[in-house]
Motif scaffolding. Sequence first.
Motif, PDB file in Angstrom:
ATOM      1  N   GLU A  55       0.878  -1.171   0.179  1.00 50.75           N
ATOM      2  CA  GLU A  55       0.035  -0.061  -0.117  1.00 50.75           C
ATOM      3  C   GLU A  55       0.928   1.251  -0.009  1.00 50.75           C
ATOM      4  O   GLU A  55       0.512   2.355  -0.795  1.00 50.75           O
ATOM      5  CB  GLU A  55      -0.981  -0.129   1.132  1.00 50.75           C
ATOM      6  N   ALA A  56       1.822   1.119   0.627  1.00 57.50           N
ATOM      7  CA  ALA A  56       2.885   2.394   0.606  1.00 57.50           C
ATOM      8  C   ALA A  56       3.506   2.555  -0.678  1.00 57.50           C
ATOM      9  O   ALA A  56       3.655   3.595  -1.052  1.00 57.50           O
ATOM     10  CB  ALA A  56       3.825   2.103   1.662  1.00 57.50           C
ATOM     11  N   LEU A  57       3.872   1.481  -1.285  1.00 56.64           N
ATOM     12  CA  LEU A  57       4.435   1.578  -2.744  1.00 56.64           C
ATOM     13  C   LEU A  57       3.335   2.037  -3.542  1.00 56.64           C
ATOM     14  O   LEU A  57       3.690   2.836  -4.468  1.00 56.64           O
ATOM     15  CB  LEU A  57       5.193   0.400  -3.001  1.00 56.64           C
ATOM     16  N   VAL A  58       2.009   1.680  -3.436  1.00 59.68           N
ATOM     17  CA  VAL A  58       0.967   2.311  -4.442  1.00 59.68           C
ATOM     18  C   VAL A  58       1.019   3.674  -4.219  1.00 59.68           C
ATOM     19  O   VAL A  58       0.611   4.363  -5.321  1.00 59.68           O
ATOM     20  CB  VAL A  58      -0.093   1.166  -4.335  1.00 59.68           C
ATOM     21  N   ALA A  59       0.853   3.931  -2.845  1.00 60.97           N
ATOM     22  CA  ALA A  59       0.477   5.490  -2.657  1.00 60.97           C
ATOM     23  C   ALA A  59       1.765   6.302  -3.111  1.00 60.97           C
ATOM     24  O   ALA A  59       1.501   7.388  -3.790  1.00 60.97           O
ATOM     25  CB  ALA A  59       0.564   5.585  -1.297  1.00 60.97           C
ATOM     26  N   SER A  60       2.963   5.889  -3.083  1.00 61.13           N
ATOM     27  CA  SER A  60       4.302   6.542  -3.709  1.00 61.13           C
ATOM     28  C   SER A  60       3.975   6.710  -4.989  1.00 61.13           C
ATOM     29  O   SER A  60       4.284   7.734  -5.812  1.00 61.13           O
ATOM     30  CB  SER A  60       5.361   5.740  -3.333  1.00 61.13           C
ATOM     31  N   TYR A  61       3.504   5.591  -5.704  1.00 59.35           N
ATOM     32  CA  TYR A  61       3.520   5.380  -7.335  1.00 59.35           C
ATOM     33  C   TYR A  61       2.714   6.406  -7.758  1.00 59.35           C
ATOM     34  O   TYR A  61       2.581   7.052  -8.999  1.00 59.35           O
ATOM     35  CB  TYR A  61       3.106   4.039  -7.752  1.00 59.35           C
ATOM     36  N   ARG A  62       1.389   6.601  -7.114  1.00 58.02           N
ATOM     37  CA  ARG A  62       0.401   7.446  -7.528  1.00 58.02           C
ATOM     38  C   ARG A  62       0.629   8.769  -7.221  1.00 58.02           C
ATOM     39  O   ARG A  62       0.406   9.797  -7.913  1.00 58.02           O
ATOM     40  CB  ARG A  62      -1.069   7.157  -7.181  1.00 58.02           C
ATOM     41  N   THR A  63       0.960   9.370  -6.109  1.00 56.64           N
ATOM     42  CA  THR A  63       0.919  10.732  -5.604  1.00 56.64           C
ATOM     43  C   THR A  63       2.171  11.344  -5.189  1.00 56.64           C
ATOM     44  O   THR A  63       2.280  12.392  -4.679  1.00 56.64           O
ATOM     45  CB  THR A  63       0.129  10.591  -4.178  1.00 56.64           C
ATOM     46  N   ASN A  64       3.465  10.430  -5.644  1.00 56.73           N
ATOM     47  CA  ASN A  64       4.840  11.179  -5.319  1.00 56.73           C
ATOM     48  C   ASN A  64       5.061  12.338  -6.451  1.00 56.73           C
ATOM     49  O   ASN A  64       5.134  11.985  -7.514  1.00 56.73           O
ATOM     50  CB  ASN A  64       5.753  10.031  -5.225  1.00 56.73           C
ATOM     51  N   PRO A  65       5.402  13.606  -5.892  1.00 58.76           N
ATOM     52  CA  PRO A  65       5.588  14.713  -6.757  1.00 58.76           C
ATOM     53  C   PRO A  65       6.867  14.458  -7.583  1.00 58.76           C
ATOM     54  O   PRO A  65       6.810  15.023  -8.666  1.00 58.76           O
ATOM     55  CB  PRO A  65       5.585  16.004  -5.824  1.00 58.76           C
ATOM     56  N   THR A  66       7.928  13.808  -7.345  1.00 57.19           N
ATOM     57  CA  THR A  66       8.933  13.550  -7.872  1.00 57.19           C
ATOM     58  C   THR A  66       8.988  12.716  -9.119  1.00 57.19           C
ATOM     59  O   THR A  66       9.127  12.816 -10.271  1.00 57.19           O
ATOM     60  CB  THR A  66      10.304  12.788  -7.089  1.00 57.19           C
ATOM     61  N   LEU A  67       8.057  11.625  -8.892  1.00 51.53           N
ATOM     62  CA  LEU A  67       7.747  10.608 -10.047  1.00 51.53           C
ATOM     63  C   LEU A  67       6.712  11.695 -10.993  1.00 51.53           C
ATOM     64  O   LEU A  67       7.021  11.079 -11.885  1.00 51.53           O
ATOM     65  CB  LEU A  67       7.109   9.308  -9.159  1.00 51.53           C
ATOM     66  N   ASN A  68       5.820  11.915 -10.519  1.00 47.20           N
ATOM     67  CA  ASN A  68       4.713  12.654 -11.495  1.00 47.20           C
ATOM     68  C   ASN A  68       5.389  13.765 -12.137  1.00 47.20           C
ATOM     69  O   ASN A  68       5.206  14.040 -13.249  1.00 47.20           O
ATOM     70  CB  ASN A  68       3.734  13.332 -10.834  1.00 47.20           C
ATOM     71  N   GLY A  69       6.303  14.551 -11.594  1.00 53.21           N
ATOM     72  CA  GLY A  69       7.013  15.444 -12.235  1.00 53.21           C
ATOM     73  C   GLY A  69       7.922  14.838 -13.556  1.00 53.21           C
ATOM     74  O   GLY A  69       8.011  15.467 -14.307  1.00 53.21           O
ATOM     75  N   GLN A  70       8.467  13.793 -13.177  1.00 50.88           N
ATOM     76  CA  GLN A  70       9.323  13.203 -14.198  1.00 50.88           C
ATOM     77  C   GLN A  70       8.428  12.611 -15.232  1.00 50.88           C
ATOM     78  O   GLN A  70       8.858  12.588 -16.635  1.00 50.88           O
ATOM     79  CB  GLN A  70      10.041  12.079 -13.473  1.00 50.88           C
ATOM     80  N   ARG A  71       7.392  12.300 -14.979  1.00 50.40           N
ATOM     81  CA  ARG A  71       6.466  11.803 -16.197  1.00 50.40           C
ATOM     82  C   ARG A  71       6.086  12.991 -16.950  1.00 50.40           C
ATOM     83  O   ARG A  71       5.960  13.095 -18.305  1.00 50.40           O
ATOM     84  CB  ARG A  71       4.932  11.349 -15.381  1.00 50.40           C
TER      85      ARG A  71
END
Length: 492
Positions: A26-42
């Motif tokens: 659940e922690a990894l899923v939350a990071s995958y969906r809502t982490n700003p570093t990852l969303n910014g890289q997308r």
Amino acid sequence: MRHLLSCTALVALALATPAAADTLREALVASYRTNPTLNGQREALRVNDAGVAVARAAGRPQVAATVGLNRDLTRSGVLNTGRGKGPVVSGGVDLSLPLFQGGRVRNSVEAARTRVEAGRATLRAVEGDVFVQAVQAYMDVIRDRAIVELNRNQVDVLGTNLRATNDRFQIGDLTRTDVAQSEARLSLARSSLALAQGRLLSSEAFYRQVVGQAPGQLASPPPLPPLPASADEAVRIALVENPDVIAVVRQAEAAGLDVRVANADRLPTVSGVVSGDYVNTVGGATAGIPRSGTQTTIGLNTRIPIYQGGLPSARIAQARAVEGQLLERTIETERLIVQSVRSAFASVVATRQAIASNEVAVSSAKLALEGARAERSVGTRTVLDVLNAEQELLNAQVQLVSARRDQYVAGFQLLNAMGQAEADDLGLDGGPLYDPTGAYRRTASQWNDWKSEGRYVPRSTRTVSAAEEPLAVQPAAPVAGPPAPGVTNPPR
């Protein structure tokens, strides 16, 4: 090997955990969906996608229209043709089709596509790094909560010991030295508890930063998938699968194509041209002269560069230097990955051995403490011996908890260095995974000049609570003027 590890990771992360506790999945899923570093890289990847459309546009037809409304103010001499002074309405349409650009368009498009591949690899790398941070934050909270509980239990035990020591001191069975030793150990234990609580708060804040929410009750993490048997095997996998290596190799390839684009500045260009013009004299027409007319033209335009002040050579040298820099960075990244893999593998091996040794140490320390307490009751051990045994047990328990955390984090870091710690590898659920090819198809093949994206709405979650929101600025209170004449004490 990669598919085997992927399947194993999927099975491992799907293990049942208590329903009331947050899980690592659940922690990894939350990071995958809502982490700003990852969303910014997308979103950064979408910049590369648009670069393909920009490169393609240079090879497509260009259409432009002109409209004019003019009136002559004066005419004299040969320019006085007897025609009216206007106004004159004119319009034209020009179509230009690039036929030969010296290879500039083809190589620019290929370089842009290569940068898209590099951007996708970079996105994979950022994804793995974010997951490493999430695992580290998850394990840090578990470790620090366990250490806080161990220290709190130590405070309780030493408090009980102090009361018992005081009671025995009152009846003359122990000395004041024994009481002082118990008081000192209790004070040190309280200090250690305060420090452990501070580290826990720091770990929970880091978890909140990475995962996007405060940690609840955390379940024990699932076992990691099987890791390579040797460091050499891990390095071989990493040199093929690690996304950082793939990204820098693709960037170097794109830089090589940029050299070809710069070379095109020395070559001629050929374009096909079709144009149409229309002129209409709105006022002041002359008898016998038509008021309007049209003209169409078709032809070829060729531009042959002869001398450009050394600009092509400068651009080629610049592109060559960038290519050389990226080729060197390729070797630098390779070195870094080899070091990271070997370091993580060594940490996994070392922490496995540390866990085994610490388990023995905890077991032995428990027996030693029981023996010291029994021997003190018959007078063959002192209070200090018991206090030392209790401290040794606490130290062994803390080291065991820390070693288990370090072993899990090191194992996950090894998976990440081998390029096997991404969402596809971990089999995360919680909705469809991000598909970079969908955004590429929507952007890279764009023909419409008037299509535009809506304003971006952040997908990441804020972690500022209501209590942490800045207070609204209150308007300043009006300044009271001087009291009215005859008023000694103005009302407040």
